[in-house]
Write a protein that holds these residues in place. Sequence first.
Motif, short mmCIF file in Angstrom:
data_model
loop_
_atom_site.label_atom_id
_atom_site.label_comp_id
_atom_site.label_asym_id
_atom_site.label_seq_id
_atom_site.Cartn_x
_atom_site.Cartn_y
_atom_site.Cartn_z
N THR A 151 0.82 -1.22 0.00
CA THR A 151 0.00 0.00 0.00
C THR A 151 0.85 1.26 0.00
N ALA A 152 2.03 1.17 -0.59
CA ALA A 152 2.92 2.33 -0.70
C ALA A 152 3.58 2.30 -2.06
N MET A 153 4.24 3.40 -2.39
CA MET A 153 4.96 3.50 -3.65
C MET A 153 6.43 3.77 -3.36
N ALA A 154 7.29 3.29 -4.25
CA ALA A 154 8.73 3.51 -4.13
C ALA A 154 9.27 4.00 -5.46
N ALA A 155 10.28 4.83 -5.39
CA ALA A 155 10.92 5.36 -6.60
C ALA A 155 12.43 5.21 -6.46
N PRO A 156 13.12 4.86 -7.55
CA PRO A 156 14.58 4.70 -7.47
C PRO A 156 15.28 6.04 -7.35
N VAL A 157 16.32 6.07 -6.54
CA VAL A 157 17.20 7.23 -6.40
C VAL A 157 18.63 6.70 -6.28
N ASP A 158 19.59 7.58 -6.33
CA ASP A 158 20.98 7.15 -6.19
C ASP A 158 21.18 6.42 -4.86
N GLY A 159 21.67 5.21 -4.95
CA GLY A 159 21.99 4.44 -3.74
C GLY A 159 20.85 3.69 -3.12
N GLY A 160 19.65 3.77 -3.72
CA GLY A 160 18.53 3.04 -3.13
C GLY A 160 17.20 3.47 -3.68
N ILE A 161 16.20 3.54 -2.81
CA ILE A 161 14.86 3.94 -3.21
C ILE A 161 14.29 4.90 -2.16
N VAL A 162 13.26 5.63 -2.55
CA VAL A 162 12.52 6.49 -1.63
C VAL A 162 11.08 5.96 -1.57
N VAL A 163 10.58 5.78 -0.36
CA VAL A 163 9.27 5.17 -0.16
C VAL A 163 8.30 6.18 0.43
N ASN A 164 7.07 6.18 -0.11
CA ASN A 164 5.98 6.98 0.42
C ASN A 164 4.72 6.13 0.47
N GLY A 165 4.00 6.20 1.60
CA GLY A 165 2.76 5.45 1.69
C GLY A 165 2.37 5.15 3.12
N LYS A 166 1.31 4.37 3.25
CA LYS A 166 0.74 4.05 4.55
C LYS A 166 0.40 2.57 4.61
N TRP A 167 0.65 1.98 5.77
CA TRP A 167 0.32 0.57 5.99
C TRP A 167 -0.55 0.46 7.23
N GLY A 168 -1.57 -0.38 7.15
CA GLY A 168 -2.46 -0.59 8.29
C GLY A 168 -2.25 -1.95 8.93
N PHE A 169 -2.88 -2.14 10.08
CA PHE A 169 -2.84 -3.41 10.81
C PHE A 169 -1.40 -3.81 11.17
N ILE A 170 -0.58 -2.88 11.62
CA ILE A 170 0.81 -3.18 11.94
C ILE A 170 0.91 -3.60 13.41
N SER A 171 0.61 -4.86 13.66
CA SER A 171 0.61 -5.38 15.03
C SER A 171 1.98 -5.24 15.67
N GLY A 172 1.99 -4.77 16.91
CA GLY A 172 3.24 -4.66 17.65
C GLY A 172 4.11 -3.49 17.27
N ALA A 173 3.62 -2.58 16.44
CA ALA A 173 4.44 -1.45 15.99
C ALA A 173 4.92 -0.60 17.16
N LEU A 174 4.11 -0.49 18.18
CA LEU A 174 4.43 0.39 19.30
C LEU A 174 5.63 -0.10 20.11
N HIS A 175 5.99 -1.36 19.93
CA HIS A 175 7.14 -1.92 20.66
C HIS A 175 8.25 -2.38 19.72
#
Length: 394
Positions: free
Chosen positions: A123-147
């Motif tokens: 549910t996100a998009m990525a674009a190539p850049v020098d040395g890697g990628i740049v990511v933009n987007g949102k993900w839901g239902f990320i269990s345990g993210a707070l820890h």
Amino acid sequence: MVLTTDVPTREEFARRASELVPVLRKHAAWAEENRRIHEESIEALADAGIFKLRVPVRYGGYECDTRTLVDVASELGRADGSTSWVASVYWIPTWMTCMFPDQVQDEVFSTPDVRICGTLSPTAMAAPVDGGIVVNGKWGFISGALHSHWQVVVAILVGGEGEPMPIIAVVPISELQIVDDWHTSGLKGTGSVSTIAQDVFVPAERWLPLPVVLQGQSTSPANADRPIYRAPLLPVASASSVGTTIGLAKGAMETFLERLPERKITYTGYSSQAEAPLTHLQVADAAMKIDEAEFHAHRLAALVDGKGAEGASWTLEERARARADMGAVCKLAKEAVDVLNTASGGGSIYSHVPIQRIARDIQAVNLHALMHPNTNAELYGRVLCGLEPNTLYI
């Protein structure tokens, strides 16, 4: 880097998990009210080595097989479904991280008792850049993210050479925004919030094409011959997840039997619910469903572990059956909880009675997109009928 040679047995890990039941139960209501796992529960899991079960031995982990995960999560689930769910979720992205190059693992596993959350939804998009990628987007239902310390993210890479491609990346959780949107009816304590990436840079070594991980094609020379890292992702994830549902069903049985001696059946001639033939039928029905759920969970784990030990390839039917077994565990465990919940009477709706939380938690598990019994049964039947699967997630 630490080499661990003395790995506890499956029985030892199950015993450790069983010993955690009192502290996890003590904080279960708090976790539900506060929509996150209590810090003492997290510390107890860490002290018992639960977060290291899928970490490579060379980093001080245990590289446990999936049967161990089933048995441990089952014990944790007896105490609190949310805590068991989060522990199980951590095992899966931890395994996924082990598909990445060794230098990435060196970085991630340098944190003691590292916790990695994640998703498979692109549910996100990525674009190539020098040395890697740049990511933009949102993900839901990320269990345990707070820890968590890291998150495994999935995005669609667009630009550069070739067609758009789903990719998977490992990102420090500190580089993501957390959205506190976890207001739900079940699994409340998991803290399965949403996360957002805004122009997050990911170095080239920390992303891979998603099919590489789905197929279990490790890019890690150090893990290449390790049995637990030689399987497709979905069977691994399936076997890693099912213990929680069995634990919830067993927890429902325990709480029902604990209340039984003091209960009657109101507006009937039964002064003791325990003496009613209806109760006997209900308890036996639930117990047999739990047994059946354990059969499917253990068959699934045996398949994953056996294939890994042999280094054998997977047939399409075996991969579909892995998901079907997972769905069967969820269905049977929910049916067992439903029977016991129905038999628990009006007094069980009070919030201090665990059965009402268990019923909501098992319902939430059965609604999960990858665990839904109907979805998994349809996929298995489709493959048995000679058709190609209509999903990458197999």
